[in-house]
Scaffold this motif. Structure first.
Motif, mmCIF file in Angstrom:
data_model
loop_
_atom_site.group_PDB
_atom_site.id
_atom_site.type_symbol
_atom_site.label_atom_id
_atom_site.label_comp_id
_atom_site.label_asym_id
_atom_site.label_seq_id
_atom_site.Cartn_x
_atom_site.Cartn_y
_atom_site.Cartn_z
ATOM 1 N N THR A 311 6.496 -0.303 2.890
ATOM 2 C CA THR A 311 5.625 -0.529 1.723
ATOM 3 C C THR A 311 6.488 -0.057 0.535
ATOM 4 N N THR A 313 5.278 1.296 -3.448
ATOM 5 C CA THR A 313 4.218 0.810 -4.026
ATOM 6 C C THR A 313 4.690 2.007 -5.284
ATOM 7 N N THR A 358 2.618 -3.236 -5.781
ATOM 8 C CA THR A 358 2.994 -3.027 -4.330
ATOM 9 C C THR A 358 3.903 -4.303 -3.220
#
Length: 387
Positions: A311, A313, A358
């Motif tokens: 991930t 962000t 995100t």
């Protein structure tokens, strides 16, 4: 199940090497159900969520339904398996979100429950549970923690300016959110460049939550971290691990160790830097499941180049740098991962004057790749998550 997921999320970052599981016991006839027990994996990884919820329910668990976010364990460790507690409680039904790929469990927990005659439903809110337990799944299946990047940029895309620029990108709301993200990580990682340029503390500095600071990890191929740095000065209070190459100077290793810093050596890549896969494998061996990287654009791009980003962000502030002499927040490999859809946008948050987007990669058990309909049998859930 949504309550069980919320309970499990409370202790993310506190239960490693175990996953942070949530469990809820519901009793009563249809239309009159009531919650009689709930629990989450305790800090340190034990007791497990199921035993906590069943203990709270007591005799009310007989004939009730247990909702749990991960397949119950079925092996003997420091504590008896959760399947033993489930069968002893006299439950009528068990509902789980995802199967556990740990080879000590891997369908055996579900099998024991069904063999005992309990009704079993699997796959409920599978996508949400897959996101919460991704670190555990990757540690078991790939031998590494889940990696989350946190990057801040100006409106015109820069992470830093020249030395003469007085640059503050994000505001108080976004800064507070970053501390919450840190709190739910097992470890937070930076490279030596960020450590030397910014002299960060890498701690959780929210009221009442200073004790929730994660393990601090610094990638330092040649052991250039200075004893005068904030990271070293606080090493006796906040666990600090420097990952270096095996060729790093021994005297620098001894110096850092005297200040309470742990130093571990791994293989070097062809350029003589810390090999990222070896570093993540080391962290996984130590039980780390959720790793947050705040190491800046260079480390972020290196992780993207190695396909190790789960991930990302990206927090965009309201102000622009105003000239082209800055450091771009997105390196070429990370930018390509986003532009190509390898990392797909899944969430956008307004944090005061800032916006946080995100991006998430697709995994076999991730929300991005999950099927539109959730499996309703143990075998289907096991195929979906363990195949």
């Amino acid at each position: 199940m949504r309550l069980a997921l919320a309970l499990g999320r409370r202790n993310l970052g506190r239960t490693w090497p175990n996953p942070s599981v949530g469990a809820v016991v519901v009793a009563g006839p249809p239309g009159q159900e009531r919650i009689v027990g709930q629990g989450a994996t305790a800090p340190g990884g034990r007791p497990h969520a199921e035993t906590e919820a069943l203990a709270m329910a007591g005799a009310a668990a007989r004939g009730a339904t247990l909702y749990v976010t991960l397949e119950p364990c079925s092996h003997h460790g420091r504590t008896p398996p959760c399947t033993d507690a489930i069968l002893a409680a006299g439950l009528a039904r068990v509902v789980t979100a995802i199967a556990d790929p740990d080879p000590r469990v891997a369908g055996r927990g579900h099998g024991l429950i069904e063999a005992a005659g309990l009704a079993l439903t699997t796959g409920m809110l599978r996508a949400e549970a897959a996101r919460d337990h991704l670190g555990h799944v990757l540690r078991v299946t790939e031998g590494r923690p889940a990696v989350s990047l946190k990057l801040a940029r100006t409106q015109d895309g820069f992470a830093a300016g020249t030395p003469r620029d007085r640059l503050r990108i994000t505001g108080a709301v976004a800064d507070g959110a970053v501390h919450l993200w840190r709190m739910h990580a097992d470890a937070i990682m930076v490279g030596i460049g960020t450590a030397r340029a910014d002299d960060p503390a890498l701690t959780v500095r929210l009221p009442g939550l200073s004790g929730r600071s994660p393990l601090r990890v610094i990638l330092d191929s040649h052991l250039r971290l200075q004893p005068s740095s904030a990271l070293v000065r606080a090493a006796h209070d906040v666990p600090t691990l420097v990952i270096t190459t095996r060729a790093a100077p021994a005297h620098a290793r001894r110096t850092l160790t005297t200040f309470g810093v742990e130093v571990a050596g791994v293989a070097a890549d062809p350029a003589g830097r810390v090999d990222l896969r070896s570093a993540l494998a080391l962290l996984a061996e130590r039980g780390i499941t959720r790793l947050c990287s705040e190491g800046g654009p260079y480390l972020a791009d290196a992780l993207a180049a190695a396909d190790l980003v789960d991930t990302c962000t990206l927090i965009t502030g309201p102000a622009a740098l105003g000239h082209a002499d800055g450091l771009p927040a997105l390196g070429p490999r990370l930018a390509l991962a986003i532009e190509s859809g390898h990392l797909r946008a899944v969430e956008s948050l307004v944090l005061g004057p800032d916006r946080a987007v995100t991006y998430e990669r697709s995994h076999p058990c991730s929300p991005v790749s999950s099927p539109t309909s959730e499996p309703s049998s143990a075998s289907a859930a096991t195929r979906a998550c363990d195949g």
